[in-house]
Scaffold this motif. Structure first.
Motif, PDB file in Angstrom:
ATOM      1  N   GLY A 159       0.819  -1.210   0.000  1.00 11.93           N
ATOM      2  CA  GLY A 159       0.000   0.000   0.000  1.00 11.93           C
ATOM      3  C   GLY A 159       0.847   1.251   0.000  1.00 11.93           C
ATOM      4  N   ILE A 199       1.137   4.252  -2.946  1.00 15.71           N
ATOM      5  CA  ILE A 199       1.068   5.696  -2.741  1.00 15.71           C
ATOM      6  C   ILE A 199       2.322   6.378  -3.288  1.00 15.71           C
ATOM      7  N   THR A 202      -4.493   0.519   0.953  1.00 13.03           N
ATOM      8  CA  THR A 202      -4.080   1.889   0.645  1.00 13.03           C
ATOM      9  C   THR A 202      -5.074   2.907   1.206  1.00 13.03           C
ATOM     10  N   ILE A 232      -5.357   3.404  -7.885  1.00 11.37           N
ATOM     11  CA  ILE A 232      -4.867   2.430  -6.908  1.00 11.37           C
ATOM     12  C   ILE A 232      -5.099   1.014  -7.435  1.00 11.37           C
ATOM     13  N   ARG A 240      -6.073  -2.015  -2.793  1.00 11.52           N
ATOM     14  CA  ARG A 240      -6.917  -0.811  -2.695  1.00 11.52           C
ATOM     15  C   ARG A 240      -7.391  -0.591  -1.263  1.00 11.52           C
TER      16      ARG A 240
END
Length: 259
Positions: A72, A76, A207, A199, A204
């Motif tokens: 995650g 980003i 994150t 994402i 997903r």
């Protein structure tokens, strides 16, 4: 997201009207009844949650959860626009919704509205929000999503400035509340669509959870900062809120092609 969100507004319409009718005299017994009803419906909610299950083809991850957190963070890092976009949403939402909504009933009463009418005003706002939520697809088909976020962010800043100086004029206050309700109803679903395009689906949820931690940090910083300003009065409070919303609304958002 907009369609799902509209269900909440549909329920709110009925609840706030009933609440206003039940507590019309502001008597202790009436508020005790409202608290009891709240406990009952929270219990119903708890029972409904027990019937929620993962689909058979999902929720089967058995790997190291720390690896998912790492993935995650990598997601980003690879698409920092997700973080900027999230901060844009959060720093506008906190002052226009989380802060303003705490004082909206007080502002209406100060502007001359009778207490028993508050429920009907909030019911009207919920009806408007219902249609706003159901119309997000129509709006974003005509206005690019990123442009839409910039427009609504700027509109939020303008509304907070208006509240700071004209909050004692009832019709101006109600009109401003309608605009703020529009902003609250449409921004997060639009952001969700943009974020989902960026994402990766396998990380997903992780994150989004990591971004929620950042949201909590922003809450702490903004609320603690505004709390020190609020002692000076509503005008200073909403001017400070407008400044925070302005910072959020001008954070750069750039389209990132889905990979």
């Amino acid at each position: 997201m907009g369609n799902i969100q509209s269900a909440k507004f549909a329920v709110t319409v009925l609840v706030v009207i009933l609440g206003a009718i039940i507590a019309k005299d502001l008597a202790t017994g009436q508020f005790n009844l409202l608290i009891l009803l709240g406990v009952i419906f929270q219990s119903v909610q708890l029972i409904l949650i027990l019937f929620v299950k993962n689909p058979e083809n999902q929720g089967t991850y058995t790997g190291n959860p720390f690896n998912q957190i790492k993935e995650g963070l990598v997601a980003i890092k690879r698409a920092p626009q997700v973080l900027w976009m999230f901060l844009n949403i959060t720093l506008v939402f906190i002052p226009t919704a989380a802060i303003f909504n705490k004082f909206s009933d007080k502002l209406l009463v100060d502007a001359g509205m009778e207490v028993y009418l508050l429920g009907f005003v909030f019911a009207g706002l919920a009806v408007i929000s219902f249609f706003f939520s159901r119309s997000i697809g129509w709006m974003t088909s005509r206005i690019p999503r990123i442009t839409f976020l910039y427009i609504t962010g700027g509109l939020g800043v303008m509304c907070l400035f208006i509240v700071a100086f004209y909050r004692e004029t009832l019709w101006i206050l109600i009109g401003t509340m309608v605009l703020l309700q529009f902003i609250q109803a449409v921004r997060y679903p639009v952001y969700s669509q943009l974020a989902n395009d960026i994402i990766p689906s396998n990380v997903r949820a992780t994150t989004i959870s990591l971004l929620s931690i950042i949201d909590s940090v922003c809450d702490l910083i903004v609320f603690s900062s505004v709390a020190g300003i609020a002692v000076f009065g509503f005008q200073e409070l909403f001017l400070a809120s407008a400044a925070i919303a302005f910072i959020g609304s001008v954070l750069p958002i750039k389209p990132v092609p889905k990979k």
